[in-house]
Scaffold this active site. Structure first.
Site, PDB file in Angstrom:
ATOM      1  N   LYS A  77      49.896   7.175  38.418  1.00 32.97           N
ATOM      2  CA  LYS A  77      49.325   8.187  37.523  1.00 32.97           C
ATOM      3  C   LYS A  77      50.057   9.472  37.848  1.00 32.97           C
ATOM      4  O   LYS A  77      49.871  10.056  38.925  1.00 32.97           O
ATOM      5  CB  LYS A  77      47.815   8.347  37.758  1.00 32.97           C
ATOM      6  CG  LYS A  77      47.230   9.463  36.917  1.00 32.97           C
ATOM      7  CD  LYS A  77      45.802   9.816  37.262  1.00 32.97           C
ATOM      8  CE  LYS A  77      45.620  11.265  36.900  1.00 32.97           C
ATOM      9  NZ  LYS A  77      44.263  11.725  36.841  1.00 32.97           N
ATOM     10  N   GLY A  81      37.915  18.365  35.967  1.00 33.73           N
ATOM     11  CA  GLY A  81      36.685  18.726  36.679  1.00 33.73           C
ATOM     12  C   GLY A  81      35.789  19.705  35.962  1.00 33.73           C
ATOM     13  O   GLY A  81      34.755  20.108  36.490  1.00 33.73           O
ATOM     14  N   ALA A 123      40.541  13.407  31.973  1.00 32.68           N
ATOM     15  CA  ALA A 123      40.018  14.711  32.406  1.00 32.68           C
ATOM     16  C   ALA A 123      39.199  15.423  31.338  1.00 32.68           C
ATOM     17  O   ALA A 123      39.518  15.354  30.152  1.00 32.68           O
ATOM     18  CB  ALA A 123      41.126  15.656  32.865  1.00 32.68           C
ATOM     19  N   ASN A 179      36.725  11.283  36.953  1.00 31.23           N
ATOM     20  CA  ASN A 179      36.312  11.295  38.357  1.00 31.23           C
ATOM     21  C   ASN A 179      35.051  12.139  38.560  1.00 31.23           C
ATOM     22  O   ASN A 179      33.984  11.629  38.878  1.00 31.23           O
ATOM     23  CB  ASN A 179      37.461  11.823  39.236  1.00 31.23           C
ATOM     24  CG  ASN A 179      37.155  11.706  40.718  1.00 31.23           C
ATOM     25  OD1 ASN A 179      37.344  10.658  41.302  1.00 31.23           O
ATOM     26  ND2 ASN A 179      36.666  12.775  41.328  1.00 31.23           N
TER      27      ASN A 179
END
Lengths: 273, 66
Positions: free
Chosen positions: A114, A175, A201, A223
């Site tokens: 990645k 994030g 993302a 994530n």
């Protein structure tokens, strides 16, 4: 079973017959998850299980020489069950990213990466010029390159031309949990992409993941949305269902939105008319 | 002899092989990757690759990330 249906299931194995295929490799799940920011490794392991994902991404970092007591991440990822995708997170130049990718290949068992080349610290937006350059180098070295990129058609096209195995435009800053900020850009990339499109993302909650899939993304990578949720394991399951639901809705073909109502019940035979 | 290990100066008796360095540091060779003067050392070469005075060594592993 009806193969044209999005819910087609293999009669023998019960496995979904709608796999994600990247560079000839088949994944049963269209959700790819990270391994960072979990409260504990055990919560991570259980969240991975709940997510149904079969690919997880990991970072490549220096071993702590002075303190060898720390537990290893790999003790909590079963390589027989999860495909491990090393990333080049926090690399700021093509050189750094290429170096990190080479180390990741040697530490792992595959030539997949990645690819991240960051251009700005505050937003973590990609440096697309360096990204394309690094993609070209790594593809020439035999890597399967999955680049994290801006939600920009022209960059995605350059990445394809450089030999990327997929394009991974952001939905919003890494994030941030803002969800997909430019729906139309993802739609446009979907229309023209010749390789799998993974939204990477920006997802904050399940509906963001569902929307990405409804727009036609082939998969979603996340994530923080899982790891940072108050209950990461439950959120992981929510994401599994959202990705599946969004995928089915995309394949089913939604109705066109209209400004005014269309009655669902017959207008004839009303009592008293 | 003095080498540079993961960016910091490191004093060690040498020369020695990558295998010997990993053993000395109590690092499981199967879980790391090693870079020697900017070139990745293949695992099969660990017994042969010799580290000398002034060499730069990077030892990395996988950590959590997204």
């Amino acid at each position: 079973m009806n193969q044209s249906s999005g819910s087609a299931v293999d009669t023998l194995t019960g496995a979904a017959v709608d796999p994600l295929v990247i560079a000839g490799k088949t994944f049963q799940s269209r959700l790819i998850v990270g391994t960072g920011k979990y409260a504990t490794f055990d919560i991570m392991r259980r969240a991975h299980e709940a997510s149904g994902a079969d690919m997880v991404t990991v970072a490549v970092r220096r071993v702590n020489i002075s303190d060898r007591t720390k537990e290893s991440l790999l003790d909590y990822i079963d390589p027989a069950r999860f495909f491990i995708l090393p990333n080049t997170a926090a690399c700021y130049t093509a050189d750094e990213a290429v170096r990190t990718a080479r180390l990741g290949r040697e530490a792992g068992l595959s030539n997949w990466v990645k690819l991240e080349v960051i251009g700005d610290e505050r937003t973590l937006f990609p440096d697309n010029e360096q990204l394309v350059a690094a993609t070209r180098i790594l593809v020439n070295e035999g890597f399967v390159v999955l680049p994290y990129t801006s939600d920009d058609l022209v960059t995605c096209r350059k990445l394809e031309d450089a030999g990327a195995a997929a394009v991974m435009p952001l939905g919003a800053p890494i994030g941030s949990g803002l969800g997909i900020q430019n729906v139309n850009n993802i739609r446009i990339i979907r229309e023209f992409a010749r390789v799998p499109l993974i939204v990477d993302a920006g997802v904050g909650t399940a509906s963001d993941a569902a929307l990405a899939m409804e727009l036609g993304a082939d998969g979603v990578l996340m994530n923080t949305a899982i790891a940072g949720a108050q209950d990461a394991i439950t959120m992981a399951e929510a994401m599994k269902l959202a990705v599946r639901a969004g995928r089915l809705a995309y394949k089913a073909g939604r109705i066109p939105p209209k400004m005014y109502a269309t009655a669902s019940s017959p207008v004839e035979g009303l009592v008293g008319r | 002899m003095r080498i540079r290990l993961n960016g910091d100066p490191y004093e060690i008796a040498g020369p020695l092989t990558v295998s010997a360095l990993l053993a000395l540091l109590d690092i499981d060779a199967r879980r790391v990757a090693v870079e020697h003067n900017l070139f990745v050392v293949k695992r099969a070469q660990y017994d042969r690759a010799e580290i000398h005075e002034g060499d730069e060594i990077e030892i990395v592993n996988f950590v959590g990330g997204g």
